[in-house]
Design an enzyme around this catalytic site. Sequence first.
Site, PDB file in Angstrom:
ATOM      1  N   ARG A 261       0.841  -1.201   0.000  1.00  0.00           N
ATOM      2  CA  ARG A 261       0.000   0.000   0.000  1.00  0.00           C
ATOM      3  C   ARG A 261       0.871   1.244   0.000  1.00  0.00           C
ATOM      4  O   ARG A 261       1.840   1.345   0.766  1.00  0.00           O
ATOM      5  CB  ARG A 261      -0.924  -0.004   1.232  1.00  0.00           C
ATOM      6  CG  ARG A 261      -1.881  -1.180   1.231  1.00  0.00           C
ATOM      7  CD  ARG A 261      -2.849  -1.172   2.385  1.00  0.00           C
ATOM      8  NE  ARG A 261      -3.679  -2.375   2.366  1.00  0.00           N
ATOM      9  CZ  ARG A 261      -4.618  -2.665   3.248  1.00  0.00           C
ATOM     10  NH1 ARG A 261      -4.874  -1.813   4.242  1.00  0.00           N
ATOM     11  NH2 ARG A 261      -5.317  -3.779   3.158  1.00  0.00           N
ATOM     12  N   ARG A 276       2.042   1.397  10.393  1.00  0.00           N
ATOM     13  CA  ARG A 276       1.557   1.779   9.055  1.00  0.00           C
ATOM     14  C   ARG A 276       2.735   1.715   8.098  1.00  0.00           C
ATOM     15  O   ARG A 276       3.612   2.581   8.106  1.00  0.00           O
ATOM     16  CB  ARG A 276       0.958   3.186   9.080  1.00  0.00           C
ATOM     17  CG  ARG A 276       0.226   3.569   7.792  1.00  0.00           C
ATOM     18  CD  ARG A 276      -0.262   5.011   7.839  1.00  0.00           C
ATOM     19  NE  ARG A 276      -1.185   5.250   8.929  1.00  0.00           N
ATOM     20  CZ  ARG A 276      -2.499   5.051   8.848  1.00  0.00           C
ATOM     21  NH1 ARG A 276      -3.035   4.610   7.730  1.00  0.00           N
ATOM     22  NH2 ARG A 276      -3.277   5.301   9.894  1.00  0.00           N
ATOM     23  N   GLU A 348      -7.166  -0.078  14.707  1.00  0.00           N
ATOM     24  CA  GLU A 348      -7.682  -1.171  13.883  1.00  0.00           C
ATOM     25  C   GLU A 348      -6.660  -2.292  13.715  1.00  0.00           C
ATOM     26  O   GLU A 348      -5.518  -2.066  13.344  1.00  0.00           O
ATOM     27  CB  GLU A 348      -8.079  -0.641  12.492  1.00  0.00           C
ATOM     28  CG  GLU A 348      -8.590  -1.727  11.570  1.00  0.00           C
ATOM     29  CD  GLU A 348      -8.692  -1.281  10.124  1.00  0.00           C
ATOM     30  OE1 GLU A 348      -8.697  -2.163   9.247  1.00  0.00           O
ATOM     31  OE2 GLU A 348      -8.750  -0.061   9.864  1.00  0.00           O
ATOM     32  N   SER A 351     -10.662  -6.237  10.125  1.00  0.00           N
ATOM     33  CA  SER A 351     -11.945  -5.716   9.658  1.00  0.00           C
ATOM     34  C   SER A 351     -12.636  -6.796   8.844  1.00  0.00           C
ATOM     35  O   SER A 351     -11.992  -7.714   8.327  1.00  0.00           O
ATOM     36  CB  SER A 351     -11.758  -4.444   8.819  1.00  0.00           C
ATOM     37  OG  SER A 351     -11.086  -4.750   7.613  1.00  0.00           O
ATOM     38  N   ARG A 388       0.729  -5.121  12.524  1.00  0.00           N
ATOM     39  CA  ARG A 388      -0.120  -4.506  13.555  1.00  0.00           C
ATOM     40  C   ARG A 388      -0.379  -5.473  14.707  1.00  0.00           C
ATOM     41  O   ARG A 388      -0.484  -5.057  15.865  1.00  0.00           O
ATOM     42  CB  ARG A 388      -1.434  -4.020  12.947  1.00  0.00           C
ATOM     43  CG  ARG A 388      -1.251  -2.846  11.995  1.00  0.00           C
ATOM     44  CD  ARG A 388      -2.560  -2.208  11.618  1.00  0.00           C
ATOM     45  NE  ARG A 388      -2.321  -1.013  10.801  1.00  0.00           N
ATOM     46  CZ  ARG A 388      -3.233  -0.107  10.502  1.00  0.00           C
ATOM     47  NH1 ARG A 388      -4.469  -0.248  10.962  1.00  0.00           N
ATOM     48  NH2 ARG A 388      -2.942   0.935   9.763  1.00  0.00           N
TER      49      ARG A 388
END
Length: 425
Positions: A261, A276, A348, A351, A388
């Site tokens: 990403r 991140r 987060e 999800s 994460r």
Amino acid sequence: MIDLRLLREDPDRVRASQRARGEDVALVDSLLSADERRRSSGVRFDELRAEQKALGKLIPKATGDEKAELLKKAGTLAADVKAADAERDAAAAETQELLGRLSNLVHPDVPVGGEEDFVTLETHGTTRDFGAEGFEPKDHLELGQILGAIDVERGAKVSGSRFYFLTGVGALLELALVNAAIARATAAGFTPMLTPALVRPQSMAGTGFLGQAAQDVYHLEKDDLYLVGTSEVALAAYHMDEIIDADRLPLRYAGFSPCFRREAGSHGKDTRGIFRVHQFDKVEMFSYVTPEESQEEHQRLLEWEKQWLTALELPFRVIDVASGDLGSSAARKYDCEAWIPTQGKYRELTSTSDCTEYQSRRLQIRVRDGKRVRPLATLNGTLCAVPRTIVAILENHQQADGSVRIPEVLRPYLGGRELLEPVSK
């Protein structure tokens, strides 16, 4: 994409969905207009083509002036048919282009608003009081350096900012997480998959990642391939252009892949450590079900995520993501956010999204139920986004001496080890 019949029958519902997302409501009317032109031009083409065929049967039987007149009319009619065909194709192309830009319909129970307008549904576990334990918690990067587990300096030297090395017990911890997650998914009935990290444009567009998320996607122009940001893309496109018999559903896959990403728009956010990053590994659940089963399947995916985070002994909460923070494919999305002690907030970790028929229509994936063939529903759910999860484990299970207690669920995958021990002060 959504069903055009639904758009024609209930355009106000589609307008309300666009409004809730904070997206262009005028797109709905533009699409309705294009669809009307597509249908009317199609009727006009069929009428002219029928007239042309009827005329073609008369010409061989005619003679003299009558035949000359019919041939002249046939020439004019041929030009009209060609023009109508071009008009029909142009209207159809415009309709598909506009339809491709329209996001999925938001579920009516989704909270309306932006990123901060989520609704907390559940809270699990207890956050530690480090003050009562007599020490100040270290953040994951400091712990990673003490343990010889994370090296961001050399990651930046080799690849640039937001890259990293997992070293020693850090690498072993990732492998333990991946193997434990895949084992749990397999036990739950998922087929384990190792998926491609590079996909064709139709795969990326079909899953909805070339719309609002396009700026976050890496594109290899020379090869016209995209690096996936989640194995959801490959898993969704796995059955592209296929018809699946209803008795094979549900189909459930657990994909493992590297993910990439660009993190566009995140300048200055989470620049420390590995929360991140541009490249990470992830175990992703993916389900194909009938449309009638999608909401129940969504709850099942959420339950599997909750069981996983509970097994990792992490305090977390479940939120119902607000309409303006949904991806274009999702009708509804739940996030599981783990407590990060040094940040003093939930972040987060996993999800799960119900994409209803949106992706299957774009990818031409259908279910055959008796004589009926129709689009099916697709859903996705993160089981383990590795970096994460490592952040949450290190910070929540740290000890005063810099060691980190290993959750019991991971110990069999780490040779029975109970602690990650410091290698330096």
